[in-house]
Design a protein around this motif. Sequence first.
Motif, PDB file in Angstrom:
ATOM      1  N   VAL A  53     -10.840   4.076   7.767  1.00 43.39           N
ATOM      2  CA  VAL A  53     -10.610   5.031   6.431  1.00 43.39           C
ATOM      3  C   VAL A  53     -10.181   6.166   6.230  1.00 43.39           C
ATOM      4  CG1 VAL A  53     -12.862   6.625   7.386  1.00 43.39           C
ATOM      5  CG2 VAL A  53     -12.077   6.112   4.228  1.00 43.39           C
ATOM      6  N   ILE A  54      -9.204   6.077   5.658  1.00 41.24           N
ATOM      7  CA  ILE A  54      -8.046   7.383   5.566  1.00 41.24           C
ATOM      8  C   ILE A  54      -8.758   9.039   4.677  1.00 41.24           C
ATOM      9  CG2 ILE A  54      -6.578   8.596   5.052  1.00 41.24           C
ATOM     10  CD1 ILE A  54      -5.094   5.330   5.081  1.00 41.24           C
ATOM     11  N   VAL A  55      -8.409   9.671   5.294  1.00 39.79           N
ATOM     12  CA  VAL A  55      -9.346  11.247   4.537  1.00 39.79           C
ATOM     13  C   VAL A  55      -8.000  12.145   3.932  1.00 39.79           C
ATOM     14  CG1 VAL A  55     -10.995  10.945   5.377  1.00 39.79           C
ATOM     15  CG2 VAL A  55      -9.586  12.231   6.375  1.00 39.79           C
ATOM     16  N   GLY A  56      -7.914  13.029   3.282  1.00 42.97           N
ATOM     17  CA  GLY A  56      -7.235  13.439   2.289  1.00 42.97           C
ATOM     18  C   GLY A  56      -5.978  13.064   1.741  1.00 42.97           C
ATOM     19  N   PHE A  57      -5.781  11.555   1.279  1.00 42.03           N
ATOM     20  CA  PHE A  57      -4.860  11.263  -0.021  1.00 42.03           C
ATOM     21  C   PHE A  57      -4.510  11.885  -0.780  1.00 42.03           C
ATOM     22  CE2 PHE A  57      -3.329   7.559  -2.558  1.00 42.03           C
ATOM     23  CZ  PHE A  57      -2.287   7.076  -1.643  1.00 42.03           C
ATOM     24  N   PRO A  58      -3.696  11.874  -1.035  1.00 39.35           N
ATOM     25  CA  PRO A  58      -2.831  12.788  -2.515  1.00 39.35           C
ATOM     26  C   PRO A  58      -3.637  12.451  -3.649  1.00 39.35           C
ATOM     27  CG  PRO A  58      -0.949  11.717  -1.772  1.00 39.35           C
ATOM     28  CD  PRO A  58      -2.300  11.115  -0.825  1.00 39.35           C
ATOM     29  N   GLY A  59      -4.316  13.730  -3.823  1.00 40.72           N
ATOM     30  CA  GLY A  59      -5.106  12.979  -5.971  1.00 40.72           C
ATOM     31  C   GLY A  59      -7.098  13.381  -4.715  1.00 40.72           C
ATOM     32  N   ASP A 105       7.794   8.921   5.668  1.00 45.31           N
ATOM     33  CA  ASP A 105       9.524   8.788   4.791  1.00 45.31           C
ATOM     34  C   ASP A 105       8.541   7.111   3.650  1.00 45.31           C
ATOM     35  OD1 ASP A 105      10.452  12.058   5.051  1.00 45.31           O
ATOM     36  OD2 ASP A 105      11.293  10.917   7.017  1.00 45.31           O
ATOM     37  N   ASN A 106       9.796   7.836   3.200  1.00 44.04           N
ATOM     38  CA  ASN A 106      10.085   6.207   1.717  1.00 44.04           C
ATOM     39  C   ASN A 106       9.043   5.577   1.536  1.00 44.04           C
ATOM     40  OD1 ASN A 106      12.766   6.332   2.749  1.00 44.04           O
ATOM     41  ND2 ASN A 106      12.121   5.905   4.328  1.00 44.04           N
ATOM     42  N   THR A 107       7.769   5.930   1.552  1.00 45.59           N
ATOM     43  CA  THR A 107       6.818   5.646   1.183  1.00 45.59           C
ATOM     44  C   THR A 107       6.140   6.448  -0.601  1.00 45.59           C
ATOM     45  OG1 THR A 107       4.797   7.575   1.805  1.00 45.59           O
ATOM     46  CG2 THR A 107       5.531   5.187   3.095  1.00 45.59           C
ATOM     47  N   GLU A 108       5.667   5.770  -1.142  1.00 44.74           N
ATOM     48  CA  GLU A 108       5.298   6.399  -2.638  1.00 44.74           C
ATOM     49  C   GLU A 108       4.148   7.115  -2.661  1.00 44.74           C
ATOM     50  OE1 GLU A 108       3.847   4.182  -6.682  1.00 44.74           O
ATOM     51  OE2 GLU A 108       4.096   1.838  -4.802  1.00 44.74           O
ATOM     52  N   ALA A 109       3.336   7.100  -1.615  1.00 44.43           N
ATOM     53  CA  ALA A 109       2.259   7.885  -1.364  1.00 44.43           C
ATOM     54  C   ALA A 109       2.852   9.908  -1.077  1.00 44.43           C
ATOM     55  CB  ALA A 109       1.324   8.004  -0.432  1.00 44.43           C
ATOM     56  N   ALA A 110       4.232   9.727  -0.208  1.00 47.30           N
ATOM     57  CA  ALA A 110       4.322  10.942  -0.526  1.00 47.30           C
ATOM     58  C   ALA A 110       5.485  11.914  -1.170  1.00 47.30           C
ATOM     59  CB  ALA A 110       6.038  10.747   0.696  1.00 47.30           C
ATOM     60  N   GLU A 111       5.627  11.234  -2.377  1.00 48.14           N
ATOM     61  CA  GLU A 111       5.864  11.750  -3.528  1.00 48.14           C
ATOM     62  C   GLU A 111       4.968  12.021  -4.943  1.00 48.14           C
ATOM     63  OE1 GLU A 111       9.558  11.821  -3.826  1.00 48.14           O
ATOM     64  OE2 GLU A 111       9.206  11.015  -1.958  1.00 48.14           O
ATOM     65  N   MET A 112       3.362  12.182  -4.643  1.00 48.06           N
ATOM     66  CA  MET A 112       2.487  11.937  -5.686  1.00 48.06           C
ATOM     67  C   MET A 112       2.087  13.008  -5.154  1.00 48.06           C
ATOM     68  SD  MET A 112      -0.313   8.556  -4.593  1.00 48.06           S
ATOM     69  CE  MET A 112       0.926   7.501  -4.929  1.00 48.06           C
ATOM     70  N   ASP A 113       1.352  13.724  -6.236  1.00 50.16           N
ATOM     71  CA  ASP A 113       1.236  15.011  -6.826  1.00 50.16           C
ATOM     72  C   ASP A 113      -0.142  15.142  -5.943  1.00 50.16           C
ATOM     73  OD1 ASP A 113       3.298  15.652  -8.731  1.00 50.16           O
ATOM     74  OD2 ASP A 113       2.423  15.065  -9.946  1.00 50.16           O
ATOM     75  N   GLY A 114      -0.991  16.421  -6.247  1.00 50.07           N
ATOM     76  CA  GLY A 114      -2.304  16.469  -5.336  1.00 50.07           C
ATOM     77  C   GLY A 114      -2.586  16.433  -4.127  1.00 50.07           C
ATOM     78  N   VAL A 115      -1.380  17.328  -3.240  1.00 49.80           N
ATOM     79  CA  VAL A 115      -1.301  17.346  -2.145  1.00 49.80           C
ATOM     80  C   VAL A 115      -2.189  17.881  -1.494  1.00 49.80           C
ATOM     81  CG1 VAL A 115      -0.529  18.068  -0.174  1.00 49.80           C
ATOM     82  CG2 VAL A 115       1.503  16.526  -1.743  1.00 49.80           C
ATOM     83  N   CYS A 167       0.798  -1.388   0.005  1.00 52.03           N
ATOM     84  CA  CYS A 167       0.226  -0.082  -0.399  1.00 52.03           C
ATOM     85  C   CYS A 167       0.877   1.358  -0.262  1.00 52.03           C
ATOM     86  CB  CYS A 167      -1.160  -0.167   1.124  1.00 52.03           C
ATOM     87  SG  CYS A 167      -1.805  -1.864   1.212  1.00 52.03           S
ATOM     88  N   THR A 168       0.260   2.020  -0.678  1.00 49.67           N
ATOM     89  CA  THR A 168       1.806   3.371  -1.327  1.00 49.67           C
ATOM     90  C   THR A 168       1.571   4.016   0.077  1.00 49.67           C
ATOM     91  OG1 THR A 168      -0.722   4.283  -2.267  1.00 49.67           O
ATOM     92  CG2 THR A 168       1.133   3.564  -3.283  1.00 49.67           C
ATOM     93  N   TYR A 169       0.894   4.136   0.951  1.00 49.00           N
ATOM     94  CA  TYR A 169       0.824   5.009   2.048  1.00 49.00           C
ATOM     95  C   TYR A 169       1.436   4.477   3.075  1.00 49.00           C
ATOM     96  CZ  TYR A 169      -3.511   2.399   3.047  1.00 49.00           C
ATOM     97  OH  TYR A 169      -4.204   0.961   3.166  1.00 49.00           O
ATOM     98  N   CYS A 170       1.907   3.374   3.372  1.00 53.42           N
ATOM     99  CA  CYS A 170       2.053   2.664   5.010  1.00 53.42           C
ATOM    100  C   CYS A 170       3.507   2.258   4.632  1.00 53.42           C
ATOM    101  CB  CYS A 170       1.305   0.948   4.321  1.00 53.42           C
ATOM    102  SG  CYS A 170       1.498  -0.182   6.255  1.00 53.42           S
TER     103      CYS A 170
END
Length: 444
Positions: A305-311, A341-351, A158-161
Amino acid sequence: MNSRKKVAFYTLGCKLNFSETSTIARDFANEGFDRVDFSEKADIYVINTCSVTENADKRFKSIVKQAQKINSEAFVAAIGCYAQLKPQELADVDGVDLVLGATEKFKITDYLNDLSKNDLGEVHSCEIEDADFYVGSYSIGDRTRAFLKVQDGCDYKCTYCTIPLARGISRSDTMESVIKNAREISAQNIKEIVLTGVNIGDYGKGEFGNKKHEHTFLDLVTELDKVEGIERLRISSIEPNLLKNETIELVSKSRAFVPHFHIPLQSGSNEILKKMKRRYLRELYVDRVAKIRETMPHACIGVDVIVGFPGETEVHFLETYNFLADLDISYLHVFTYSERDNTEAAEMDGVVPNKVRSKRSKMLRGLSVKKRRAFYESQLGTERVVLFESENKEGYIHGFTENYVKVKTTWNPELVNTLHHVELTKIDDDGLVRFDFIKEFAGM
């Protein structure tokens, strides 16, 4: 260690951490330490850390300060997920003497030959690839229920974990060991066991480094249900794609498993689920809820449930909100996305701006209150079995029904850690449920 030393523990995070802290505490007892409360003076303070949310990171420093305020000469050790992910960061915190990573935490007593304070925090951590062995654990003595660890680590991406980075690959305890631990717990007069792990539906994989599934999660719950002396078994969080029909069927007919499921959703938008690299779409989630309701209409169903994920746009969020509003669930655990740090989501656009994250989180928490209230109302007039907790909270004792309705009545120490048949009668102003004892069952 000729005179008996005192040790205190502070646990951040999940049920799994509580089970591991309890096991480590028993190791200290075997080494001649006396356990005291964290608010008391101790020779060593052990902080079991979490890194799921940003807040858990920040709390670490204040907990170290709390320990130092009580005893400035005490030895302070950090273990757990944050200790594995950022050992040096923890070692640099003023007052910290020892930081142990994922493989070292269960050997903590080996590192305590000298309890004098260190000028610099000493780090013993491993590459996470080395965390390929399994250490069983369970919690007793802290509560009226025990957390029994059956699985550790996760192979999902999972890209946030950060959990796979903190705990390593998915691996499981042996069936024999789980059953043995369950029997040991039940012999302590603990009425409820909660099965816990990082990804418990993946149970059976990686038994001592072997990636082959020797047993499945269904095998495990089937065998546990046969263990005599256990009054209640509860499944903690389980992924929707790993919650099989057969498991739901077993719980519905079970002697000991209770009708309560906690199933992470994370988003009600398929687009966001794909960005998160979750292993299901919302349609599967609907199917799981429908299956539970079909077999156990009275079951309690909790949702992460997670809110505010990039995009996540306003449209995506409303998709999630409306999806959950329409779903026959009982409560929500709402997490505000935070960059790790070191997760894919941290590099995603649409913060998503923090203000927007906070507003969305508040909306879903409000929805959770409504869902829980509606669930509690649906249970009024029904007969349930309550397990009473051990704490006196402002003159009241609290307890939970098998389907996780929280009840309260006037404090009575004789009720602690006992099961009673009750009829749920009304909801109090604080949202908790009142009841009448059913005399022929409760022996009141």
